[in-house]
Design a protein around this motif. Structure first.
Motif, PDB file in Angstrom:
ATOM      1  N   LEU A 165      60.629  71.648  31.857  1.00 16.44           N
ATOM      2  CA  LEU A 165      60.929  72.915  31.157  1.00 16.44           C
ATOM      3  C   LEU A 165      61.601  72.692  30.037  1.00 16.44           C
ATOM      4  O   LEU A 165      61.405  73.364  29.116  1.00 16.44           O
ATOM      5  CB  LEU A 165      61.586  73.957  32.038  1.00 16.44           C
ATOM      6  CG  LEU A 165      60.950  74.235  33.261  1.00 16.44           C
ATOM      7  CD1 LEU A 165      61.541  75.449  34.139  1.00 16.44           C
ATOM      8  CD2 LEU A 165      59.544  74.738  33.135  1.00 16.44           C
ATOM      9  N   ALA A 166      62.415  71.653  29.702  1.00 16.46           N
ATOM     10  CA  ALA A 166      62.918  71.279  28.577  1.00 16.46           C
ATOM     11  C   ALA A 166      61.989  70.873  27.670  1.00 16.46           C
ATOM     12  O   ALA A 166      62.336  70.966  26.349  1.00 16.46           O
ATOM     13  CB  ALA A 166      64.285  70.300  28.740  1.00 16.46           C
ATOM     14  N   GLY A 167      60.942  70.373  28.011  1.00  9.97           N
ATOM     15  CA  GLY A 167      60.059  69.956  27.005  1.00  9.97           C
ATOM     16  C   GLY A 167      58.796  70.950  27.029  1.00  9.97           C
ATOM     17  O   GLY A 167      57.786  70.583  26.296  1.00  9.97           O
ATOM     18  N   VAL A 202      69.350  65.641  27.470  1.00  3.47           N
ATOM     19  CA  VAL A 202      70.026  65.980  26.098  1.00  3.47           C
ATOM     20  C   VAL A 202      70.178  67.331  25.842  1.00  3.47           C
ATOM     21  O   VAL A 202      70.991  68.120  25.125  1.00  3.47           O
ATOM     22  CB  VAL A 202      69.509  65.118  24.833  1.00  3.47           C
ATOM     23  CG1 VAL A 202      69.628  63.831  24.993  1.00  3.47           C
ATOM     24  CG2 VAL A 202      67.743  65.601  25.001  1.00  3.47           C
ATOM     25  N   VAL A 203      69.278  68.034  26.745  1.00  2.72           N
ATOM     26  CA  VAL A 203      69.395  69.645  26.491  1.00  2.72           C
ATOM     27  C   VAL A 203      70.069  70.306  27.567  1.00  2.72           C
ATOM     28  O   VAL A 203      70.871  71.359  27.101  1.00  2.72           O
ATOM     29  CB  VAL A 203      67.867  70.035  27.027  1.00  2.72           C
ATOM     30  CG1 VAL A 203      67.665  71.527  26.757  1.00  2.72           C
ATOM     31  CG2 VAL A 203      66.938  69.353  25.977  1.00  2.72           C
ATOM     32  N   MET A 204      70.512  69.636  28.533  1.00  2.00           N
ATOM     33  CA  MET A 204      71.170  70.416  29.594  1.00  2.00           C
ATOM     34  C   MET A 204      72.490  70.055  30.010  1.00  2.00           C
ATOM     35  O   MET A 204      73.381  70.612  30.464  1.00  2.00           O
ATOM     36  CB  MET A 204      70.350  70.047  30.950  1.00  2.00           C
ATOM     37  CG  MET A 204      69.051  70.571  31.273  1.00  2.00           C
ATOM     38  SD  MET A 204      68.674  72.339  30.498  1.00  2.00           S
ATOM     39  CE  MET A 204      69.471  73.328  31.943  1.00  2.00           C
ATOM     40  N   GLY A 256      63.553  63.757  27.575  1.00  2.23           N
ATOM     41  CA  GLY A 256      64.140  64.346  29.039  1.00  2.23           C
ATOM     42  C   GLY A 256      64.926  65.688  28.828  1.00  2.23           C
ATOM     43  O   GLY A 256      65.140  66.003  27.881  1.00  2.23           O
ATOM     44  N   ALA A 257      65.505  65.920  29.858  1.00  4.31           N
ATOM     45  CA  ALA A 257      66.046  67.145  30.027  1.00  4.31           C
ATOM     46  C   ALA A 257      67.609  66.838  29.775  1.00  4.31           C
ATOM     47  O   ALA A 257      68.537  67.898  29.644  1.00  4.31           O
ATOM     48  CB  ALA A 257      66.251  67.648  31.561  1.00  4.31           C
ATOM     49  N   ASN A 295      63.204  66.933  39.181  1.00  2.00           N
ATOM     50  CA  ASN A 295      64.113  67.650  38.101  1.00  2.00           C
ATOM     51  C   ASN A 295      63.083  68.739  37.366  1.00  2.00           C
ATOM     52  O   ASN A 295      62.763  68.247  36.627  1.00  2.00           O
ATOM     53  CB  ASN A 295      64.896  66.736  37.399  1.00  2.00           C
ATOM     54  CG  ASN A 295      65.815  67.723  36.537  1.00  2.00           C
ATOM     55  OD1 ASN A 295      65.887  68.807  36.505  1.00  2.00           O
ATOM     56  ND2 ASN A 295      66.083  66.796  35.482  1.00  2.00           N
ATOM     57  N   PRO A 296      62.932  69.909  37.818  1.00  5.69           N
ATOM     58  CA  PRO A 296      62.247  70.800  37.103  1.00  5.69           C
ATOM     59  C   PRO A 296      62.576  70.879  35.666  1.00  5.69           C
ATOM     60  O   PRO A 296      61.872  71.470  34.791  1.00  5.69           O
ATOM     61  CB  PRO A 296      62.212  72.291  37.914  1.00  5.69           C
ATOM     62  CG  PRO A 296      63.107  71.898  39.265  1.00  5.69           C
ATOM     63  CD  PRO A 296      63.757  70.552  39.024  1.00  5.69           C
ATOM     64  N   ASN A 297      63.781  70.866  35.393  1.00  2.00           N
ATOM     65  CA  ASN A 297      64.253  70.953  33.829  1.00  2.00           C
ATOM     66  C   ASN A 297      63.875  69.883  32.931  1.00  2.00           C
ATOM     67  O   ASN A 297      63.602  70.265  31.848  1.00  2.00           O
ATOM     68  CB  ASN A 297      65.826  70.917  33.925  1.00  2.00           C
ATOM     69  CG  ASN A 297      66.491  72.127  34.381  1.00  2.00           C
ATOM     70  OD1 ASN A 297      65.865  73.148  34.633  1.00  2.00           O
ATOM     71  ND2 ASN A 297      67.589  71.984  34.841  1.00  2.00           N
TER      72      ASN A 297
END
Lengths: 592, 592
Positions: free
Chosen positions: A512-514, A583-585, A580-581, A507-509
């Motif tokens: 990138l989310a970090g 909470v962001v996505m 991780g991603a 999961n590239p996100n």
């Protein structure tokens, strides 16, 4: 009005003692003896304190005006630019064959700090020229170099970089400006470029625009972009100026800061342009300069923080307000100076420990560029490539925060323009945005640089930190205050890298989310390393009986502050990254 | 140009669902039924979106002009002020006997958010009047109340607060303005006051200045300060306006932002003033209003963040740049909208989770003021006294950071004034400074509030958090995402308090050197608590079959973000605090 004194002692400390440049085997470094660099830095400091710093407020207040197609720079800028030219400062690190002084890049950066501290808006005129000249130097034909470089190195002609268009900044693949081949081998450039710093002004005889444009029929997107030289006045064979090219400044932007620099909308109406380098390889030509340009912008973050800090210190010593909680320190006065208050000191220590650590970081980074360019050192090239987004993103973010803190020391007086502290904040703000917004730096770092060459460079970075710790672990003066915090911070950085490796593939996100936190985490570790190295030098100097004991003791105190009070940020950045991603996505776009 | 939509749904969520105001036993709260508050909020939102928000940019561009002693406010301000007056908004929470609507303070604050979001510079004219009227209400004589309050509640007359002088801001004991007793019982006020917001303007028939001054022969320092009513036009016995008082605006300051508000240097040349309350007890009179005023400024932090966030969201959805790393999300368009990028979302989530958490925090704080003022609840008074510096300092610092992040979403367009994002940043900056600079808030918190009443209130805060966690620990939906992070953060806060207790007695600097971090640590715990409470409500609503499931699910997602990505900051703040005073205090003053 704010004042500025060049921190030559500290720059010398980094050059001579931390980096020991004169004893390096990088070509040209043997000339960088302390006496020589001191003379250069003192002279440059004088010019900046006395000539350019007083013009900083003038530039802010007057701004640039567009009148009948002509841009008027603020009062005094033109005369000052002549002085800068006459001093040879614009070609310090340029080749002698084009009129430069052929000094290493690290000296260019060391002097750039002063220009960017004293007057960022002013310094951009020469800075952009330097960038454009570097592009021509790296990718231009011999004829192009001979035609443009001597005048650009001396800043008789200035340069610009034209990338952004109204609908595209970061994503240059969307570019619309077109370059149509002409019978004479030139191209007709048509389109609109925006945010062009120093796009039009009255301080030079000619302006050499470097313009990215698409040649019709080329590949789609970013792969179809080429780079062109588009002079304001065409240059005749004999080197004299010919006809006015079909380009013009349509508007000067009203900006939050750097008012002294003319930020132009540039209109190209079939202007005559000359291809630089290969067709459709314009981005590659741009990218080779990017490390330098981004390092220069990172320097602006440090430079504005330094200038703001100096004035905050002066105010904190001068302004009488309240009493020290441990007893009056100025009993004969009506109150104690601000600097007695712990929270004022906390803020000043934040600023001081940042600027000194950042200075070591960026000068070290500059030596990597010299090693790469002058010494052909591919590892150094890889390392600076990795560190460039950190230097740009971390130093401009933190540098801005420091200008805000410096402004805060002034209370209400920091908010009114009269004292000049607002300008540092407003000027510093742009460095987080241009030359790749800091979010893009974080993306570049995590999405590209980390894994470049199989992750070789980040591994080399970790090895370097580990080796330093190992080599010095017997040193009790370093151990607790410097090596242990550095070890902990470096461990956080490695854990973050590990998290990306384990999660980023599926999961590239997740990576990138970090990315933004990673950039800051990396920056703190770099400054931690710089402080540990500086502390080692200071301890050795004290043990060796150096006469300037106060300087080294203060260096240690300041370093201890950074390690104790700033480095703990790495744990928070790691925690954010490891969340991780999801909470962001997760939030649907329409729920924002 | 930026736009603004009042977040009435979220305000209603906090009022009705989290705080359940209508079922509280605070006098007056029973009237706050959801339908009623909805009607008030909708109407207020409409006024702000349609009338005041469009004037925000106008105010910034035009500023205020001093011409022949008269201050001209920006185009449209006067007409808008009439609309605000006619709507009765200026007296919403003022007593009916003076023309107000007698609503609880929490409604004043809920509507203040909208005014402060739409047009902070404009809102200050009524805000300062509210503050001055509150002072007269609390400390004025019956005659003073009857003379001034009806006109001030309606904002036919506006008010100001005159504290700062050129040489003193925080340390008002240094004040020089003097008040000499006159035969008629009035005082002749002489001196210069600076940074007087709304000090002179053209929107009201009279301006009622509240001025701190020293009566000759009184105690030295802060204990000799008294508070005076000094009207621009003296008021005759019949209430009509009499002669012009001997006071004038000497200058309007040029500021970084809030250009639409006239920040005046006020000169008092033997002006006729009337003592409010007791002689030499001026600071006490000021302090009783301070909780309210500081809470109002804290609201500005949230309000500017909210307005900036709304526009950042719009831009992130509209601007096409790059492609989602997981595959195109707008395949038919030339690029994807910014909002697909993880780091853009990270920034927007920072902003959203801050504003919603801050809204709950500040509205909860407002209910404490109502409990204290309307219900005579001393514990509530103690609690809000403790929390006030946190609300002011933490929310304005973080609110400012959020405006910077929102501006960043726009890239270069955020830096030029055309898009209006720079204004949010410039306007928000002042809230960190005025009404007690944030360093002073931290000092107030750690140096005074923590230990007040034997530490009773901070203990009550910890008990409240502990009880909440204990009561809900069986709730699996809350446990991992909300209760555990809250527990960890709260533990950090307690550890910081413990560190102060153990070290602050023998060395006060040990506490004060950590005061700023403590204020932020406390703020994060408060927002964590608010998010946990909000999550509990959202989970219950979903379990209870609420129709608006998306709202509650998004609330949970946003809360999870805050707990995962913001709350870990508490560990860093604690580490900084525990590093103690030495690293802060060791450097000799001349080494800065």
């Amino acid at each position: 009005m704010p004042s500025y004194t060049a921190p030559t002692r500290d720059i010398q400390f980094v050059l001579n003692e931390v980096l020991d440049v004169a004893n390096s085997d990088v070509p040209g470094y043997s000339e960088l003896e302390p006496d020589f660099t001191a003379a250069v830095l003192e002279e440059c400091g004088k010019l900046n304190s006395e000539v350019l710093a007083p013009l900083n407020v003038v530039g802010d207040k007057e701004g640039c005006r567009l009148e009948n197609g002509v841009v008027r720079t603020p009062t005094g800028f033109k005369a000052a630019f002549d002085q800068v030219r006459e001093g040879g400062w614009t070609g310090l690190d340029m080749p002698e064959e084009f009129g430069g002084q052929n000094m290493p890049y690290v000296m260019g950066i060391a002097t750039l700090e002063m220009f960017a501290s004293a007057n960022q808006a002013f310094a951009m005129y020469q800075g952009l020229t330097h960038g454009a000249a570097s592009a021509i130097l790296a990718h231009g034909s011999e004829h192009q170099k001979a035609t443009y470089l001597p005048k650009m190195v001396s800043c008789d002609w200035t340069g610009t970089m034209n990338l952004t268009e109204p609908h595209c900044g970061t994503d240059l693949g969307l570019m619309r400006t077109k370059a149509e081949p002409q019978a004479d081998g030139s191209y007709a450039i048509t389109g609109q470029k925006i945010f062009i710093s120093a796009g039009e002004h009255d301080m030079a005889d000619n302006i050499i625009h470097l313009v990215l444009a698409k040649i019709p029929g080329g590949p789609e997107g970013i792969k179809g972009v080429s780079l062109f030289i588009v002079p304001k006045f065409l240059v005749k064979e004999d080197g004299s100026l010919g006809e006015r090219n079909a380009l013009s400044c349509g508007k000067i932007e009203e900006k939050m800061g750097i008012h002294g620099n003319s930020t132009c909308v540039m209109n190209y109406d079939g202007a005559k342009g000359f291809l630089i380098g290969e067709m459709h390889k314009g981005m590659r030509a741009m990218f080779t300069m990017m490390n330098e340009a981004r390092l220069g912008v990172g320097m602006q973050g440090l430079a504005q923080a330094e200038a703001a800090y100096q004035n905050a210190v002066a105010y904190a010593k001068d302004r009488l307000q309240g009493r020290a909680v441990t007893g009056a320190e100025n009993p004969d006065g009506p109150a104690d100076p601000l600097i007695v208050h712990p929270d004022i000191r906390r803020s000043l220590m934040d600023q001081k420990s940042f600027t000194e650590g950042a200075r070591a970081f960026i000068l070290w980074g500059s030596t990597l560029i010299d090693k790469s360019h002058r010494g052909g050192d591919a590892d150094a090239e890889g390392m600076i490539s990795l560190l460039t987004p950190v230097i740009k993103g971390f130093l401009t973010d933190r540098g801005y925060d420091m200008t805000v803190q410096a402004q805060q020391i002034y209370g209400g007086h920091g908010y009114i323009e009269e004292w000049g502290m607002s300008q540092f904040t407003r000027d510093a703000r742009i460095a987080m945005i241009y030359e790749g917004a800091n979010g893009v730096q974080a993306l570049d770092l995590v999405g590209r640089k980390l894994a470049a060459d199989g992750g070789k460079h980040v591994m080399a970075f970790f090895d370097m930190v580990k080796s330093f710790i190992k080599e010095n672990e017997g040193d009790e003066g370093l151990k607790k205050d410097f090596l242990e915090p550095l070890k902990a911070a470096s461990k956080d950085l490695q854990a973050a890298g590990m998290f990306f490796m384990q999660n980023g593939m599926k999961n590239p996100n997740a990576a990138l989310a970090g990315s933004y936190d990673f950039m800051h985490l990396f920056g703190h570790v770099c400054l931690g390393l710089m402080w540990a190295r500086s502390a080692k030098v200071a301890l050795a100097a004290l043990a060796g009986g150096a006469s300037d004991t106060a300087f080294y003791e203060n260096k240690l105190t300041t370093g201890r502050y950074y390690m104790a009070r700033q480095l703990p940020m790495t744990a928070t950045h790691l925690a954010r990254i490891q969340s991780g991603a999801d909470v962001v996505m997760t939030l649907p776009a329409d729920a924002f």
